[in-house]
Design an enzyme around this catalytic site. Structure first.
Site, PDB file in Angstrom:
ATOM      1  N   HIS A  82       0.791  -0.995  -0.057  1.00  0.00           N
ATOM      2  CA  HIS A  82       0.085   0.059  -0.217  1.00  0.00           C
ATOM      3  C   HIS A  82       0.992   1.226  -0.145  1.00  0.00           C
ATOM      4  CE1 HIS A  82      -3.787   2.222   0.683  1.00  0.00           C
ATOM      5  NE2 HIS A  82      -3.044   3.057   1.443  1.00  0.00           N
ATOM      6  N   ASP A 161     -15.366   2.753   5.760  1.00  0.00           N
ATOM      7  CA  ASP A 161     -14.062   3.613   5.682  1.00  0.00           C
ATOM      8  C   ASP A 161     -14.676   4.278   4.138  1.00  0.00           C
ATOM      9  OD1 ASP A 161     -11.508   4.476   5.229  1.00  0.00           O
ATOM     10  OD2 ASP A 161     -11.553   3.439   3.431  1.00  0.00           O
ATOM     11  N   ARG A 168     -15.020  12.746   4.745  1.00  0.00           N
ATOM     12  CA  ARG A 168     -13.714  13.313   5.142  1.00  0.00           C
ATOM     13  C   ARG A 168     -13.212  14.392   4.087  1.00  0.00           C
ATOM     14  NH1 ARG A 168     -10.134   9.010   6.346  1.00  0.00           N
ATOM     15  NH2 ARG A 168      -8.532  10.674   6.475  1.00  0.00           N
ATOM     16  N   SER A 183      -8.155   4.386   8.232  1.00  0.00           N
ATOM     17  CA  SER A 183      -8.520   4.257   6.883  1.00  0.00           C
ATOM     18  C   SER A 183      -7.784   3.249   6.391  1.00  0.00           C
ATOM     19  CB  SER A 183      -8.812   5.594   6.309  1.00  0.00           C
ATOM     20  OG  SER A 183      -8.847   5.335   5.116  1.00  0.00           O
ATOM     21  N   LYS A 187      -8.738  -1.063   5.963  1.00  0.00           N
ATOM     22  CA  LYS A 187      -8.787  -1.641   4.704  1.00  0.00           C
ATOM     23  C   LYS A 187      -7.636  -2.748   4.580  1.00  0.00           C
ATOM     24  CE  LYS A 187      -8.637   2.215   2.779  1.00  0.00           C
ATOM     25  NZ  LYS A 187      -8.763   3.509   2.108  1.00  0.00           N
TER      26      LYS A 187
HETATM   27  N1  URA Z   1      -5.797   6.897   2.109  1.00  0.00           N
HETATM   28  C1  URA Z   1      -6.563   6.170   2.547  1.00  0.00           C
HETATM   29  O1  URA Z   1      -7.002   5.081   2.263  1.00  0.00           O
HETATM   30  N2  URA Z   1      -7.252   6.694   3.440  1.00  0.00           N
HETATM   31  C2  URA Z   1      -6.999   8.016   3.992  1.00  0.00           C
HETATM   32  O2  URA Z   1      -7.391   8.551   5.063  1.00  0.00           O
HETATM   33  C3  URA Z   1      -5.913   8.813   3.259  1.00  0.00           C
HETATM   34  C4  URA Z   1      -5.552   8.093   2.319  1.00  0.00           C
END
Ligand code: URA
Ligand code: CA
Length: 436
Positions: A82, A161, A168, A183, A187
């Protein structure tokens, strides 16, 4: 659970219990807590922060808002990767096939572009025929048969999320360390991998503008992963300047193919080999990061990584016949920009270049927006490189009807050429939860 009371408690600097946080997230996901209350709570968090225990509770609550992907039918250590998002960040497209070629099963779910940051799903969508929407059964079967699948994240994965991130994004509360950490990690937990390699971007072209904030985010995410039983290898890497030379969807696929063929931008190639090496190490196919990196290099040199990308594209219904034959990006809208003076590339401003690509239609301002996958830009000189007057510095790939001259002027202004030969750092820090 009384949402108003929880907003007030956080506003006044109080600490919420795990049950209170779970109640809030469950209530929001079910539609019982309205957007305006959730937004007010996020703003309170933005100013007051969350404790480590609160952040862990939020992460668990969000991860539990949907089913956790069950990857247990795939043999081996499943490794996810990620990036917190940047400009010219094509690392996933390069590292996933390298690690898969080295025998690490890659079950990669990715997101879409938003704002000036690109998303792997849009890049993959630039490949004709490529299906990014796989059913979970198809996804698992493909990883079992081909060792790799790269698909879009479905809405069922972490629904809390998906809702909260959109909220957000519209309420000025994205740039909060505990909200970003929870967040991302919710995931990763829901995606079901055994280990994850995190690339935390730092600089002008990233959410985290300075090293202190990026390192804090790295530590927070590493701790959240460890608490959930996931091994985390994390890096803080530079995003003061673009990572790769390509910005845009199909042009980034082209650069990924170049790196997998032994070329491409040097920064992108260097970071991709390090991150692929970490994925190979986390997947148990190398003892050390250095050995992982050597294996990653061997996968490129032998052509096995590029073959794996072709195999993945073909398995997902895409056309791979252009690879090694011609670029994916249509060349008829090309508009070249030349250096006006001798010198070195002193600076490249990432957000300005990403904005040029967005204004050509290559990005998404709002999550409903359509994206033109064929537009983009390509730098021919990397930061620090010598340039002679009249040499080609960059090419814009546009289309009819775009004000190419004005766009080219803006792109040229983002690339500063002068007498100084600056040094550009790439990797600032690394952490491995196994050694913590
Ligand atoms: N990427 C994400 O998945 N969540 C965030 O809050 C910021 C970047
Ligand atoms: Ca926004």
């Amino acid at each position: 659970m009384n949402a108003e009371r929880l907003i007030e408690k956080k506003r006044d600097g109080g600490v919420l219990t795990a049950e209170e946080i779970r109640g809030l997230i469950e209530g929001y996901t079910a539609g019982d807590v309205p957007d305006y209350q959730m937004a007010a709570w996020c703003m309170a968090v933005y100013f007051q922060g969350l404790t480590a225990a609160e952040t862990a509770a939020l992460t668990r609550a969000m991860a539990a808002s949907g089913p956790r992907a069950d990857l247990s039918s795939i043999p081996g250590v499943k490794v996810d990767k990620h990036s917190t998002g940047g400009v010219g960040d094509t690392v996933t497209l390069v590292t996933a096939p390298i690690a898969a070629a080295a025998g690490v099963p890659i079950a990669k779910l990715s997101g879409r572009s938003l704002g000036f940051t690109g998303g792997t799903v849009d890049k993959l969508s630039a490949i004709p025929g490529y299906r990014t929407a796989l059913s979970f059964e198809e996804f698992i079967r493909q990883v079992r048969e081909h060792g790799i699948a790269m698909a879009g994240q479905s809405a069922e994965l972490c629904p809390a999320d998906a809702l909260l991130y959109a909220l957000r994004d519209a309420t000025g509360t994205v740039e909060s360390l505990p909200l970003i950490a929870s967040s991302v990690m919710s995931k990763k937990i829901a995606a079901g991998a055994d280990a994850v390699v995190l690339d935390v971007k730092c600089g002008r072209g990233a959410f985290m503008k300075n090293r202190k904030a990026a390192e804090a985010l790295m530590e927070e995410m590493t701790a959240l992963g460890t608490a959930a039983g996931i091994r985390v290898i994390a890096f803080v890497t530079d995003m003061e300047i673009p990572l790769g030379c390509a910005i845009g969807n199909s042009v980034e696929v082209d650069e990924a193919v170049e790196v997998l063929s032994g070329g491409g931008g040097q920064r992108l190639a260097a970071l991709s080999k390090t991150i692929a090496g970490a994925m190979i190490c986390a997947g148990g196919k190398a003892e050390t990061l250095a050995e992982g990196r050597r294996i990653a290099e061997a996968m490129i040199e032998s052509g096995r990584a590029l073959d794996k990308l072709k195999e993945c594209i073909t398995a997902q219904g895409g056309d791979a016949s252009w690879i090694g034959v011609r670029p994916l990006t249509p060349q008829d809208g090309a508009y070249d920009v030349y250096a006006g003076a001798d010198g070195y590339v002193e600076d490249i401003r990432p957000v300005e270049l990403a904005r040029v690509v967005m204004d050509m239609g290559g990005g998404r301002e709002k999550k409903e927006d359509d994206v033109d996958l064929t537009v983009g830009l390509r730098l021919w000189k990397e930061a620090g490189a010598p340039v002679a007057k009249g040499e080609k510095v960059l090419t814009l790939y546009g289309r009819d009807g775009l004000p190419m001259e004005a766009l080219a002027r803006r792109a040229a202004a983002a690339v500063r050429i002068g007498p100084e030969r600056n040094v550009f750092p790439l990797i600032y820090r690394m952490a491995d939860s196994r050694e913590a």
